[in-house]
Design an enzyme around this catalytic site. Structure first.
Site, PDB file in Angstrom:
ATOM      1  N   ASN A 217      98.886  71.182 117.556  1.00  0.00           N
ATOM      2  CA  ASN A 217      97.820  70.306 117.073  1.00  0.00           C
ATOM      3  C   ASN A 217      96.503  71.074 117.025  1.00  0.00           C
ATOM      4  O   ASN A 217      96.316  72.062 117.736  1.00  0.00           O
ATOM      5  CB  ASN A 217      97.681  69.093 117.999  1.00  0.00           C
ATOM      6  CG  ASN A 217      96.678  68.076 117.476  1.00  0.00           C
ATOM      7  OD1 ASN A 217      96.604  67.830 116.279  1.00  0.00           O
ATOM      8  ND2 ASN A 217      95.905  67.479 118.377  1.00  0.00           N
ATOM      9  N   VAL A 253     100.363  63.881 127.205  1.00  0.00           N
ATOM     10  CA  VAL A 253      98.964  63.640 127.549  1.00  0.00           C
ATOM     11  C   VAL A 253      98.105  64.074 126.363  1.00  0.00           C
ATOM     12  O   VAL A 253      98.093  65.248 125.991  1.00  0.00           O
ATOM     13  CB  VAL A 253      98.551  64.403 128.821  1.00  0.00           C
ATOM     14  CG1 VAL A 253      97.103  64.066 129.189  1.00  0.00           C
ATOM     15  CG2 VAL A 253      99.486  64.056 129.975  1.00  0.00           C
ATOM     16  N   LEU A 254      97.400  63.155 125.771  1.00  0.00           N
ATOM     17  CA  LEU A 254      96.684  63.395 124.521  1.00  0.00           C
ATOM     18  C   LEU A 254      95.691  64.543 124.642  1.00  0.00           C
ATOM     19  O   LEU A 254      94.822  64.539 125.522  1.00  0.00           O
ATOM     20  CB  LEU A 254      95.955  62.117 124.086  1.00  0.00           C
ATOM     21  CG  LEU A 254      95.194  62.176 122.762  1.00  0.00           C
ATOM     22  CD1 LEU A 254      96.160  62.412 121.605  1.00  0.00           C
ATOM     23  CD2 LEU A 254      94.386  60.897 122.557  1.00  0.00           C
ATOM     24  N   ASP A 255      95.830  65.535 123.750  1.00  0.00           N
ATOM     25  CA  ASP A 255      94.900  66.664 123.627  1.00  0.00           C
ATOM     26  C   ASP A 255      94.771  67.485 124.898  1.00  0.00           C
ATOM     27  O   ASP A 255      93.754  68.152 125.108  1.00  0.00           O
ATOM     28  CB  ASP A 255      93.515  66.177 123.180  1.00  0.00           C
ATOM     29  CG  ASP A 255      93.517  65.651 121.756  1.00  0.00           C
ATOM     30  OD1 ASP A 255      94.322  66.150 120.947  1.00  0.00           O
ATOM     31  OD2 ASP A 255      92.727  64.741 121.456  1.00  0.00           O
ATOM     32  N   GLU A 256      95.782  67.477 125.756  1.00  0.00           N
ATOM     33  CA  GLU A 256      95.721  68.259 126.990  1.00  0.00           C
ATOM     34  C   GLU A 256      96.902  69.206 127.130  1.00  0.00           C
ATOM     35  O   GLU A 256      97.205  69.671 128.226  1.00  0.00           O
ATOM     36  CB  GLU A 256      95.622  67.332 128.205  1.00  0.00           C
ATOM     37  CG  GLU A 256      94.312  66.558 128.278  1.00  0.00           C
ATOM     38  CD  GLU A 256      94.133  65.827 129.600  1.00  0.00           C
ATOM     39  OE1 GLU A 256      94.845  66.153 130.569  1.00  0.00           O
ATOM     40  OE2 GLU A 256      93.275  64.924 129.653  1.00  0.00           O
TER      41      GLU A 256
END
Length: 310
Positions: A217, A253-256
């Site tokens: 991403n 875990v979003l964006d981690e």
């Protein structure tokens, strides 16, 4: 993670036969070996001896240990072996039984000349998607783009000239389950990597578990300072001095997820919101393309929630 099934997701310290723009692919007999294990004496010697006995010539060898004692050892070897394509399955088996079992190694062999099968997911923003397609057409990325999936039809006309199938699967909060089921039917077992090129939907844990391949991403580096809508407007109001982007592997875990690449560009008070958006798009393109290339060149190894990029 079982032996022989290392999910190597992999920075450029040596040439490793990168194809020039529009140039030929890597030589057919160049192989890559990625490995990770608990550090102890003798690993490098064992790997080198195995490759030599198999008739391979080591071209480059990079390694890293996370600590002098009790650390994790990570290595990327580039080698030449005549007839590699016919021998790679046997190499995989023999390395497992003679070296990996002894040292507890997670490992993976790859053929440099075999491009990764990649799907790109997008929404309505085109800068990252079209940059990847353009770079790939020029021969700058070691991948084969097998499809573009988008939750809006807007970019179909832009994708068609590249000869890549464009598949529109509407996805909203209410239809996410059905959309993900259709996406999985297309992707599972058919691609080696999925790139989220500004795909503006959150993927469910079930999707990530079922997809069977890594996802990369890209997002602007205002997170978590300016989440949500209009981040560039709020960044200008705050007087930010740096605009950046982060490419990372996708986790629940979003964006981690583990970070592959980051970069920043300096800005100042003279930049309008439109200027910031333009600068941000430029850095997102550059960061994402590097991350995708490094992954496709088997340069990235994930260790806990970070990456080692050789």
């Amino acid at each position: 993670m079982g032996k022989g099934s290392m999910t190597a997701h992999a920075t450029p310290n040596e040439p490793d036969y990168p194809p020039p723009p529009g140039g030929p692919p890597p030589p057919a007999d160049i192989g890559r070996l990625l490995l990770r294990c608990h550090d102890r004496p003798g690993i490098i010697a064992a790997v080198s001896t195995f490759l030599a006995r198999a008739g391979a010539n080591i071209i480059s060898l990079d390694q890293h240990s996370t600590a002098p004692e009790g650390g994790t050892f990570l290595q990327r070897a580039i080698f030449h072996l005549p007839g590699l394509t016919a021998a790679v399955d046997e190499l995989q088996r023999d390395f497992g039984s003679t070296v990996a079992d002894k040292f507890g190694i997670d490992y993976r062999f790859a053929e440099a000349a075999k491009p990764k099968r990649v799907a790109i997911m997008a929404s309505t923003e085109d800068h990252c998607l079209l940059d990847l397609l353009w770079r790939n057409r020029r021969g700058e990325l070691e991948m084969s783009v097998v499809m573009v999936i988008a939750n809006h039809p807007d970019l179909a006309a832009h994708v068609r000239p590249f000869g890549v199938p464009f598949i529109h699967i509407p996805a909203t909060r209410d239809t996410r389950t059905e959309a993900e089921q259709r996406q999985l039917q297309l992707l599972s077992g058919n691609v080696d990597l999925v790139v989220l090129a500004r795909y503006m939907q959150i993927l469910s844990p079930g999707f990530l578990e079922a997809i069977g391949c890594p996802l990369i991403n890209i997002h602007h580096s205002f997170l978590p300072a300016f989440t949500g809508a209009a981040p560039y407007q709020r960044a200008r109001e705050r007087g930010v001095k740096l605009i950046g982007a982060t490419a990372h592997y996708v986790t629940e875990v979003l964006d981690e997820g583990p970070i592959i690449e980051q970069d920043v560009v300096r800005v100042d008070h003279t930049h309008t919101v439109d200027d910031l958006v333009r600068v941000g798009a430029d850095v997102e393109r550059a960061v994402l393309s590097r991350a995708v290339l490094w992954h496709c060149q088997d340069r990235v190894i994930v260790h806990h929630n970070q990456t080692i990029v050789f």
